[in-house]
Enzyme design. Structure first.
Site, PDB file in Angstrom:
ATOM      1  N   GLN A  16      52.126  33.209  54.572  1.00 35.83           N
ATOM      2  CA  GLN A  16      53.037  32.069  54.369  1.00 35.83           C
ATOM      3  C   GLN A  16      54.323  32.496  53.666  1.00 35.83           C
ATOM      4  OE1 GLN A  16      51.823  28.965  51.643  1.00 35.83           O
ATOM      5  NE2 GLN A  16      53.289  27.505  52.468  1.00 35.83           N
ATOM      6  N   ASP A  38      50.798  44.379  57.258  1.00 39.44           N
ATOM      7  CA  ASP A  38      49.748  43.363  57.134  1.00 39.44           C
ATOM      8  C   ASP A  38      48.500  43.858  57.850  1.00 39.44           C
ATOM      9  OD1 ASP A  38      48.230  40.723  57.366  1.00 39.44           O
ATOM     10  OD2 ASP A  38      50.075  40.005  56.464  1.00 39.44           O
ATOM     11  N   ARG A  40      46.699  41.664  59.567  1.00 38.97           N
ATOM     12  CA  ARG A  40      46.713  40.953  60.844  1.00 38.97           C
ATOM     13  C   ARG A  40      47.987  41.296  61.611  1.00 38.97           C
ATOM     14  NH1 ARG A  40      48.158  34.563  59.634  1.00 38.97           N
ATOM     15  NH2 ARG A  40      48.281  34.796  57.394  1.00 38.97           N
ATOM     16  N   ASP A  56      45.767  48.166  55.743  1.00 44.21           N
ATOM     17  CA  ASP A  56      44.779  47.525  54.880  1.00 44.21           C
ATOM     18  C   ASP A  56      45.068  47.990  53.452  1.00 44.21           C
ATOM     19  OD1 ASP A  56      42.642  46.570  53.472  1.00 44.21           O
ATOM     20  OD2 ASP A  56      41.106  47.376  54.819  1.00 44.21           O
ATOM     21  N   ILE A  57      45.420  47.054  52.590  1.00 43.31           N
ATOM     22  CA  ILE A  57      45.800  47.399  51.219  1.00 43.31           C
ATOM     23  C   ILE A  57      44.663  48.102  50.467  1.00 43.31           C
ATOM     24  CG2 ILE A  57      45.182  45.102  50.341  1.00 43.31           C
ATOM     25  CD1 ILE A  57      48.004  47.283  49.041  1.00 43.31           C
ATOM     26  N   TYR A 146      39.875  32.995  42.044  1.00 43.80           N
ATOM     27  CA  TYR A 146      41.288  33.279  42.322  1.00 43.80           C
ATOM     28  C   TYR A 146      42.094  33.294  41.011  1.00 43.80           C
ATOM     29  CZ  TYR A 146      45.990  32.211  44.245  1.00 43.80           C
ATOM     30  OH  TYR A 146      47.328  32.200  44.562  1.00 43.80           O
ATOM     31  N   LYS A 150      44.005  36.397  39.204  1.00 39.70           N
ATOM     32  CA  LYS A 150      45.446  36.368  38.918  1.00 39.70           C
ATOM     33  C   LYS A 150      45.694  36.635  37.430  1.00 39.70           C
ATOM     34  CE  LYS A 150      47.310  35.587  42.940  1.00 39.70           C
ATOM     35  NZ  LYS A 150      48.101  36.646  43.578  1.00 39.70           N
TER      36      LYS A 150
END
Ligand code: NAD
Ligand code: AKB
Length: 316
Positions: A16, A38, A40, A56-57, A146, A150
């Site tokens: 996004q 990315d 994807r 892939d990170i 999440y 963070k």
């Protein structure tokens, strides 16, 4: 101009924020100097505007090789699992959100990268944080995986800055609303879905209750904030954990009323699901006076301006 010398890698570029941030960075630095990466496939809107790599990170070796081969000087790390999806698979969310960041910070240290950007979220705050005008420094006890990832990530950013001098910068984004690319599994996604359903169905069934206020921001403001933070002089940056960032605060009932000014027969109904618990744990509004003071942050869009722009662009 120093901007010409930078070579930027955006990881999570098909998401996004990634799509719009990559396009904005390509305008500033030139398409060839901003590599989109990315897991994807390349987003349609990015095609033809600059290079794309599949990455892939979690594969640190591949990331390292890419950075060396492409002479990368700055990384924007956007790959993550967001709040609602994270609750479905907490282990995966923790693993990706933490290891992805540590891979980037390690390589930034080893290769003396100029700058790293990594977003945090209002999800760091929990039920014990103040609900209104939640300050930069306060009680922070997140209850989602999440939010935990963070908050831990913010400490790692500060650690790599203090200990190794890595120039890593971060914003606690509120829920982001955009028309170009779809949101990816957050609790604030309703505020994007509602515009699509208003235009297509003239009705939206909301997964949050009518008076659930959350901090939100229109994507153009978020992109501008990110670039302004990254362009600010080092000495102006007093927060190396992550800056509170604020623009608008509204409820589902209020966004529906804003849409009804353009589509009078639009209706909304409410069927809260598990995301209600997440939303109830977050503040309703955020105090971003430190960002205002340090690098002159000021949002441009209020709810009605955002609604007008969203509906105009989604109608095109
Ligand atoms: P998104 O889910 O839309 O995009 C994330 C992208 O990362 C996806 O394109 C996904 O394919 C990619 N990705 C996932 N795993 C990957 C991996 N292993 N390797 C490479 N790429 C991978 O998310 P977004 O909304 O664009 O959010 C970007 C960042 O901003 C995240 O860190 C998120 O926590 C943060 N943030 C977003 C919001 C928001 O409202 N969108 C609010 C606060 C913070
Ligand atoms: C989410 O809802 O998970 C995100 C965020 C506020 O971090 N939009």
């Amino acid at each position: 101009m120093s901007a010409i010398k930078e070579k930027i890698l955006v990881i999570g570029a098909s998401g996004q924020i990634g799509v719009e941030l990559t396009l904005a960075l390509r305008k500033i630095y030139g398409g060839a100097n901003v590599i989109a990466a990315d897991l994807r496939e390349e987003n349609e809107l990015l095609k033809g505007s600059g290079p794309y790599v599949s990455l892939d990170i979690m594969n640190k070796e591949m990331l390292h090789v890419l950075i060396l081969r492409q002479n990368i000087t700055q990384i924007y790390l956007l790959a993550a699992i967001l709040s609602a999806t994270g609750e479905k698979n907490p282990n995966l969310a923790w693993h990706l959100n933490m290891q992805g960041l540590l891979n980037v910070l390690d390589i930034a240290r080893e290769e003396n990268l100029h700058k790293v950007y990594w977003p945090s979220s209002i999800a760091v705050f929990g039920p014990t944080s103040p609900k209104q005008n939640c300050p930069q420094q306060t009680i922070i006890e997140p209850t989602t995986v999440y939010g935990i990832s963070k908050y831990a990530g913010e400490f790692w950013c500060n650690y790599y800055h203090q200990r190794y001098g890595v120039d890593v910068r971060s914003l606690r984004y509120p829920g982001l609303i955009s028309y170009k690319s779809a949101p990816g599994g957050g609790t604030t996604d309703y505020a994007v879905e509602i515009y699509h359903d208003a235009l297509e169905e003239k009705h939206y069934e909301c997964f949050l209750s009518e008076n659930t206020y959350l901090p939100m921001m229109y994507m153009p403001d978020a992109i501008r904030a990110t670039i302004e933070l990254m362009e600010a002089p080092q000495e102006a940056i007093s927060v190396r954990h992550s800056y509170n960032l604020s623009a608008i605060s509204f409820s589902p009932k209020e966004i529906a009323a804003s849409i009804q000014k353009h589509i009078p027969d639009f209706t909304i109904s409410y069927k809260p699901d598990s995301r209600q618990t997440i939303a109830d744990s977050w503040p309703q509004s955020i105090d971003d006076s430190v960002a205002q003071r340090d690098w002159n942050w000021k949002p441009e869009y209020d709810l009605d301006a955002m609604t007008a722009d969203m509906l105009k662009n989604l109608t095109k």
